[in-house]
Write a protein that holds these residues in place. Structure first.
Motif, PDB file in Angstrom:
ATOM      1  N   ARG A 206      -6.732  15.199   8.395  1.00 12.46           N
ATOM      2  CA  ARG A 206      -5.994  13.978   8.062  1.00 12.46           C
ATOM      3  C   ARG A 206      -6.948  12.843   7.723  1.00 12.46           C
ATOM      4  N   SER A 207      -8.129  12.836   8.334  1.00 12.03           N
ATOM      5  CA  SER A 207      -9.079  11.760   8.077  1.00 12.03           C
ATOM      6  C   SER A 207      -9.790  11.921   6.731  1.00 12.03           C
ATOM      7  N   ARG A 208      -9.862  13.155   6.222  1.00 11.42           N
ATOM      8  CA  ARG A 208     -10.602  13.415   4.985  1.00 11.42           C
ATOM      9  C   ARG A 208      -9.712  13.497   3.756  1.00 11.42           C
ATOM     10  N   PHE A 209      -8.447  13.835   3.916  1.00 11.31           N
ATOM     11  CA  PHE A 209      -7.580  14.079   2.771  1.00 11.31           C
ATOM     12  C   PHE A 209      -6.260  13.333   2.925  1.00 11.31           C
ATOM     13  N   GLY A 210      -5.723  12.887   1.764  1.00 11.55           N
ATOM     14  CA  GLY A 210      -4.396  12.283   1.750  1.00 11.55           C
ATOM     15  C   GLY A 210      -4.406  10.812   2.115  1.00 11.55           C
ATOM     16  N   PRO A 211      -3.183  10.263   2.346  1.00  8.01           N
ATOM     17  CA  PRO A 211      -1.917  10.994   2.383  1.00  8.01           C
ATOM     18  C   PRO A 211      -1.490  11.454   0.993  1.00  8.01           C
ATOM     19  N   LEU A 283      -5.056  21.980   3.640  1.00  9.51           N
ATOM     20  CA  LEU A 283      -5.833  21.063   2.803  1.00  9.51           C
ATOM     21  C   LEU A 283      -5.115  20.779   1.490  1.00  9.51           C
ATOM     22  N   ILE A 284      -4.515  21.802   0.908  1.00 11.63           N
ATOM     23  CA  ILE A 284      -3.747  21.616  -0.324  1.00 11.63           C
ATOM     24  C   ILE A 284      -2.615  20.624  -0.088  1.00 11.63           C
ATOM     25  N   ALA A 285      -1.898  20.772   1.016  1.00 11.71           N
ATOM     26  CA  ALA A 285      -0.764  19.887   1.311  1.00 11.71           C
ATOM     27  C   ALA A 285      -1.219  18.457   1.530  1.00 11.71           C
ATOM     28  N   ARG A 286      -2.341  18.254   2.212  1.00 12.13           N
ATOM     29  CA  ARG A 286      -2.838  16.900   2.454  1.00 12.13           C
ATOM     30  C   ARG A 286      -3.319  16.251   1.156  1.00 12.13           C
ATOM     31  N   ARG A 287      -3.878  17.026   0.261  1.00 12.92           N
ATOM     32  CA  ARG A 287      -4.350  16.482  -1.011  1.00 12.92           C
ATOM     33  C   ARG A 287      -3.191  16.186  -1.948  1.00 12.92           C
ATOM     34  N   GLY A 288      -2.111  17.014  -1.862  1.00 13.37           N
ATOM     35  CA  GLY A 288      -0.938  16.810  -2.677  1.00 13.37           C
ATOM     36  C   GLY A 288      -1.173  17.139  -4.148  1.00 13.37           C
ATOM     37  N   VAL A 302       4.029  27.145   9.916  1.00 18.69           N
ATOM     38  CA  VAL A 302       5.091  26.428  10.625  1.00 18.69           C
ATOM     39  C   VAL A 302       4.539  25.746  11.873  1.00 18.69           C
ATOM     40  N   HIS A 303       3.317  26.109  12.260  1.00 19.45           N
ATOM     41  CA  HIS A 303       2.650  25.453  13.382  1.00 19.45           C
ATOM     42  C   HIS A 303       1.590  24.455  12.913  1.00 19.45           C
ATOM     43  N   THR A 304       0.907  24.756  11.811  1.00 21.78           N
ATOM     44  CA  THR A 304      -0.189  23.901  11.377  1.00 21.78           C
ATOM     45  C   THR A 304       0.258  22.739  10.499  1.00 21.78           C
ATOM     46  N   LEU A 305       1.225  22.968   9.597  1.00 21.45           N
ATOM     47  CA  LEU A 305       1.624  21.901   8.672  1.00 21.45           C
ATOM     48  C   LEU A 305       2.218  20.681   9.375  1.00 21.45           C
ATOM     49  N   PRO A 306       3.022  20.839  10.442  1.00 21.21           N
ATOM     50  CA  PRO A 306       3.497  19.620  11.119  1.00 21.21           C
ATOM     51  C   PRO A 306       2.360  18.739  11.618  1.00 21.21           C
ATOM     52  N   TYR A 307       1.249  19.334  12.049  1.00 22.30           N
ATOM     53  CA  TYR A 307       0.079  18.545  12.438  1.00 22.30           C
ATOM     54  C   TYR A 307      -0.566  17.906  11.210  1.00 22.30           C
ATOM     55  N   ALA A 308      -0.825  18.725  10.188  1.00 20.51           N
ATOM     56  CA  ALA A 308      -1.550  18.234   9.015  1.00 20.51           C
ATOM     57  C   ALA A 308      -0.770  17.163   8.265  1.00 20.51           C
ATOM     58  N   LEU A 309       0.577  17.233   8.308  1.00 22.29           N
ATOM     59  CA  LEU A 309       1.406  16.318   7.523  1.00 22.29           C
ATOM     60  C   LEU A 309       2.080  15.250   8.376  1.00 22.29           C
ATOM     61  N   THR A 310       1.581  15.045   9.579  1.00 26.09           N
ATOM     62  CA  THR A 310       2.123  13.999  10.449  1.00 26.09           C
ATOM     63  C   THR A 310       2.129  12.647   9.733  1.00 26.09           C
ATOM     64  N   GLY A 311       3.281  11.976   9.762  1.00 24.50           N
ATOM     65  CA  GLY A 311       3.381  10.643   9.187  1.00 24.50           C
ATOM     66  C   GLY A 311       3.574  10.587   7.693  1.00 24.50           C
ATOM     67  N   THR A 312       3.702  11.731   7.014  1.00 19.45           N
ATOM     68  CA  THR A 312       3.846  11.729   5.559  1.00 19.45           C
ATOM     69  C   THR A 312       5.304  11.744   5.112  1.00 19.45           C
ATOM     70  N   GLY A 313       6.223  12.064   6.005  1.00 17.95           N
ATOM     71  CA  GLY A 313       7.629  12.174   5.638  1.00 17.95           C
ATOM     72  C   GLY A 313       8.032  13.545   5.152  1.00 17.95           C
ATOM     73  N   VAL A 314       7.127  14.515   5.173  1.00 12.86           N
ATOM     74  CA  VAL A 314       7.441  15.878   4.742  1.00 12.86           C
ATOM     75  C   VAL A 314       8.158  16.614   5.875  1.00 12.86           C
ATOM     76  N   THR A 315       9.224  17.322   5.533  1.00 15.88           N
ATOM     77  CA  THR A 315       9.946  18.161   6.481  1.00 15.88           C
ATOM     78  C   THR A 315       9.498  19.605   6.313  1.00 15.88           C
ATOM     79  N   VAL A 316       9.097  20.231   7.404  1.00 14.49           N
ATOM     80  CA  VAL A 316       8.739  21.644   7.393  1.00 14.49           C
ATOM     81  C   VAL A 316       9.914  22.432   7.957  1.00 14.49           C
ATOM     82  N   ALA A 317      10.369  23.434   7.212  1.00 20.09           N
ATOM     83  CA  ALA A 317      11.512  24.247   7.631  1.00 20.09           C
ATOM     84  C   ALA A 317      11.095  25.712   7.703  1.00 20.09           C
ATOM     85  N   VAL A 318      11.675  26.457   8.630  1.00 23.67           N
ATOM     86  CA  VAL A 318      11.340  27.863   8.801  1.00 23.67           C
ATOM     87  C   VAL A 318      12.592  28.704   8.617  1.00 23.67           C
TER      88      VAL A 318
END
Length: 360
Positions: A206-211, A283-288, A302-318
Motif C-alpha cells: 500500500r505504501s509503494r503502489f496506488g491508490p 500489486l496489479i490491483a494496487r497499481r490499477g 479473497v484473503h489478500t486483496l481486502p488487505y491490499a485494497l483497504t480504503g480504496t472502495g473496492v468490494t471483493v466477492a467470493v
C-alpha cells in the motif's frame, strides 16, 4: 488438455506472456554463493512454467530496486539441476542463523532444509496452502499439498523413498528448544504451539503502489482448480459464463498456471477480456485500474486483496465452489478445504451458490 475447447484457436491473450528481462545476477551459478554485503541473500528458485518465471523476474526486479541483491538459481530442468543447485546453496544454508523460506511444500526446499542449522526459520507464504501447512504441522503429518491424490504404485514408491527428507524438513519447521519458527502470512491461521504468527497486512504494498483508479465494471479472478484436477473444466466454464452474465464482468485476470487453450475457450464462450498479469494480482490491483467489484473463486486473493485494497472502495466477492463441480479424482480434502478458504475470508461479500448445469 483443455476439454471444453470447441472450435478455432481464438484471438491472442493480453498480454500473451510477461516481459522477459535479461539474466539476473548470480544466474546459473555453479559454485557457492558469494557473501552478501548486508548479510541478506535472496535466492529465487524458479519453476519451469513461463508465466510463473515471468512474474518472479518482475518481482525480483522490484527487490533489486529496493537495494537487494537477488540470485537466480536454476534448479529444475533446462540449464539447472537439483544436484548443482544444492551444491551451490547448501553451504550458505548450513551457515545461516536465520532462514526465510517460501513454499514449505516444495520438495527442493525440503531438501535444502536438511543441512540447515538455523536458530530461526520464517515461513513467508500468502497462499491458501499455508492453511494446510499449519494444520499438517500441528498434527505432525507429512507435508503434502491439499489437492494431491494418492497416485499410482510408482508415486507411492517415490513417496516412500522421499519420506526421510520430508520428515527432516517437518522437524526443521517445528519449534523446539534452540530453534524459533515464525509464520508471516495474511492467511487466517492459528500457529502450532511454540510458533509465532505475524500478519502480513500488505502495508509495504500500500505504501509503494496506488491508490488505484477504479473502473465501472467487475473483474473476475481466475483459478487453477481445473489444472490441478479439482474442478471439472465444463463446470468451470459454465460458472465463469454465469458470473460474467449476472455480475457484469468485463475482465478475467488469469491465474499464472491456467493454460492458453483454457483461456481461449473462456474468451470465446464469454467474450471477456483475458488478462495475464505479469505481477502478483495484489500489486496489479494496487497499481490499477481495477474494477469496483472483484469476484473470485475460493483462492488466495479473497484473503489478500481486502488487505491490499483497504480504503480504496473496492468490494471483493467470493463465489463458492459447488461440490457438483468437483472431479471424480479430486482429493478427498478438496471440498472441506475450499469451503474453509471461503468461510474464513474477512471483509468479503459472499455470492449465493447456484446449482451447476450438467456437464457435457
Amino acid at each position: 488438455m483443455w476439454a471444453p475447447t470447441r472450435g478455432g484457436a481464438g484471438g491472442p491473450l493480453r498480454p500473451a506472456a510477461p516481459r522477459q528481462p535479461g539474466p539476473l545476477p548470480g544466474r546459473n551459478r555453479t559454485g557457492p554463493l558469494p557473501a552478501a554485503a548486508d548479510g541478506l541473500r535472496i535466492v529465487v528458485l524458479p519453476p519451469t512454467d513461463p508465466m510463473s518465471r515471468g512474474q518472479l523476474r518482475r518481482v525480483a526486479g522490484i527487490a533489486r530496486d529496493e537495494g537487494h541483491t537477488v540470485h537466480w538459481q536454476e534448479a529444475r530442468g533446462g540449464s539447472g539441476s537439483p544436484a548443482g543447485a544444492l551444491a551451490a546453496l547448501a553451504p550458505a544454508v548450513r551457515r545461516a542463523r536465520r532462514i526465510v523460506v517460501g513454499d514449505p511444500f516444495s520438495r527442493f526446499l525440503q531438501l535444502l532444509l536438511v543441512p540447515a542449522r538455523a536458530a530461526e526459520l520464517v515461513v513467508v507464504d500468502d497462499g491458501t496452502a499455508t492453511m494446510e501447512f499449519v494444520a499438517q504441522l500441528g498434527r505432525g503429518e507429512r507435508l503434502r499439498r491439499w489437492h494431491r491424490t494418492g497416485g499410482g504404485a510408482a508415486a507411492r514408491v517415490r513417496e516412500l523413498l522421499y519420506a526421510p527428507v520430508s520428515g527432516t524438513a517437518r522437524r526443521r519447521l517445528t519449534p523446539r528448544d534452540g530453534r524459533a519458527v515464525e509464520l508471516f502470512t495474511s492467511m487466517p491461521v492459528t500457529p502450532p504451539p511454540g510458533a509465532r504468527l505475524r500478519v502480513n497486512d500488505f502495508a509495504w504494498t500500500r505504501s509503494r503502489f496506488g491508490p488505484p483508479r477504479l473502473t465501472k465494471g467487475t473483474d473476475l479472478v481466475g483459478t487453477s482448480l481445473v489444472e490441478t484436477g479439482v474442478v471439472d473444466p465444463f463446470r468451470y466454464l459454465d460458472a465463469v459464463r454465469a458470473l460474467a452474465r449476472e455480475h457484469g464482468v468485463t475482465r478475467y485476470f488469469a491465474h499464472r498456471r491456467e493454460t492458453p487453450e483454457k483461456l481461449r475457450a473462456l474468451s470465446e464462450a464469454t467474450g471477456l477480456e483475458i488478462v495475464r498479469p505479469d505481477l502478483p494480482l495484489e500489486l496489479i490491483a494496487r497499481r490499477g485500474p481495477i474494477g469496483r467489484t472483484v469476484v473470485s473463486f475460493p483462492s488466495t486473493v479473497v484473503h489478500t486483496l481486502p488487505y491490499a485494497l483497504t480504503g480504496t472502495g473496492v468490494t471483493v466477492a467470493v463465489c463458492e465452489v459447488d461440490p457438483a463441480w468437483l472431479t471424480a479424482t479430486a482429493s478427498p480434502r478438496a471440498r472441506g478445504f475450499l469451503a474453509g478458504v471461503t468461510d474464513t475470508a474477512r471483509d468479503v461479500r459472499r455470492l449465493p451458490l447456484r446449482a451447476a448445469p450438467a456437464a457435457g
